[in-house]
Design an enzyme around this catalytic site. Structure first.
Site, PDB file in Angstrom:
ATOM      1  N   HIS A 131       9.656  -0.471   1.797  1.00 42.02           N
ATOM      2  CA  HIS A 131       8.802  -0.639   0.613  1.00 42.02           C
ATOM      3  C   HIS A 131       9.584  -0.287  -0.654  1.00 42.02           C
ATOM      4  CE1 HIS A 131       5.450  -0.397  -2.204  1.00 42.02           C
ATOM      5  NE2 HIS A 131       6.061   0.695  -2.644  1.00 42.02           N
ATOM      6  N   HIS A 136      10.929  -2.463  -4.569  1.00 47.43           N
ATOM      7  CA  HIS A 136      11.113  -2.034  -5.966  1.00 47.43           C
ATOM      8  C   HIS A 136      12.472  -2.355  -6.570  1.00 47.43           C
ATOM      9  CE1 HIS A 136       7.396   0.231  -6.748  1.00 47.43           C
ATOM     10  NE2 HIS A 136       7.435   0.630  -5.488  1.00 47.43           N
ATOM     11  N   GLU A 177       3.208  -2.166  -8.773  1.00 47.72           N
ATOM     12  CA  GLU A 177       2.858  -2.275  -7.348  1.00 47.72           C
ATOM     13  C   GLU A 177       2.167  -3.592  -6.990  1.00 47.72           C
ATOM     14  OE1 GLU A 177       3.919  -0.447  -5.040  1.00 47.72           O
ATOM     15  OE2 GLU A 177       4.443   1.474  -5.948  1.00 47.72           O
ATOM     16  N   SER A 196       6.386  -6.283  -0.342  1.00 40.19           N
ATOM     17  CA  SER A 196       6.836  -5.594   0.874  1.00 40.19           C
ATOM     18  C   SER A 196       5.808  -5.712   1.997  1.00 40.19           C
ATOM     19  CB  SER A 196       7.151  -4.118   0.579  1.00 40.19           C
ATOM     20  OG  SER A 196       5.993  -3.440   0.134  1.00 40.19           O
TER      21      SER A 196
HETATM   22 FE   FE2 Z   1       5.811   1.580  -4.492  1.00 40.73          FE
END
Ligand code: FE2
Length: 291
Positions: A131, A136, A177, A196
């Site tokens: 993730h 990111h 996010e 993700s």
């Molecule tokens: Fe995150």
């Protein structure tokens, strides 16, 4: 990830530095753990080829994430540093808000170093290395998004003084996010929580259930979110440059005071003044949890 949604210890755990960072200990990953990364990477990169923002896909190349195995944060940091001056540091889990913001303000992204088990391929609650790094890091190689993340960290340190962390956490949630972006006449994914996740990469773009609403800074800071299911609303930015501009040109202190006098919006609500790009059925909202 911000720790606001979950309880967290006040002091760093044993073995962590005062800034909560730890050694990634890349040499200790097992072959099975590298294979889990490779499996997740292959599945997500195939799915995202025509779904993710071009800036995200370019970031995968720039960060060298196409190479097999869990990335070594030192090598990753060298590549990111050349692109935008960011680094990636390992942490044992969620870190306190002030520490998280301070790292961002200094262009340090803190990432979980553990990887999920094969049984957790589709969902886990704590952010793992897949993730945090796959989700990111690619956009940290993009100049405007890299500046946005730094500005967010600086804004977070100020928000602590105003008692406005919950408001600012919503901005992070609905952009970093779970954000979508207009791109090439359609919508593309960029939020780390979406890209993700195999299921949400499909749901966020294709499912008739969620509303997709044009991003508005005041609106998102008044909007509650779900942490245990797919989102009811997705907010769509015009571009990363526009997101950066809106964030850096806004004086947040009076905005927090203004928003404090106004009610919150529930997940799935449509507000007066919303520019609704696709009105959802909200059918998923009535279904059992499926992450
Ligand atoms: Fe995150």
């Amino acid at each position: 990830m911000l720790s606001s949604d979950q309880p967290i210890a006040a002091a760093p755990p044993p073995g962590a530095a005062a800034d909560w960072t730890i050694a990634q200990a890349w040499e200790h990953y097992s072959d099975a753990e590298h294979a889990t990364w490779d499996r997740l990477f292959a599945r997500q990169s195939a799915l995202l080829a025509d779904r993710a923002a071009p800036e995200f896909l370019e970031g995968i190349e720039l960060a060298g994430l196409w190479r097999p195995g869990i990335p070594d944060f030192e090598e990753l940091s060298e590549r990111l540093d050349r692109a935008t001056g960011w680094q990636v540091l390992a942490v044992p889990g969620l870190v306190p808000d002030a520490m998280f913001f301070d790292h961002l303000a200094h262009r340090r992204f803190v990432a979980g170093s553990f990887i999920r088990t094969p049984e957790q391929l589709d969902y886990l609650q704590e952010p793992d290395v897949f993730h945090d790094v796959f989700g990111h890091v690619p956009l940290l190689a993009h100049p405007a998004f890299a500046d946005y993340m730094q500005a967010y960290g600086e804004g977070g340190l100020r928000a602590l003084e105003h008692g406005a962390i919950e408001r600012l956490a919503r901005l992070y949630w609905h952009t970093v996010e779970f954000g979508l972006v207009r791109s090439g006449g359609g919508l593309k994914l960029f939020g780390a929580g979406i890209v993700s996740s195999y299921g949400e990469s499909i749901f966020a773009l294709d499912d008739p259930s969620p509303h997709r609403i044009r991003f508005d800074l005041r609106r998102v800071m008044r909007t509650r979110y779900r942490i245990d299911d797919y989102q009811r609303n997705y907010f769509v930015i015009d571009s990363f440059d526009d997101l950066l501009r809106q964030t850096t040109e806004t004086d947040f202190a009076p905005l927090y005071a203004e928003i404090d006098r106004q009610p919150d919006y529930e997940p799935g609500a449509i507000a007066e003044g919303d520019v609704v790009l696709t009105r959802g059925t909200q059918a998923h909202a009535g279904e059992p949890k499926a992450c």
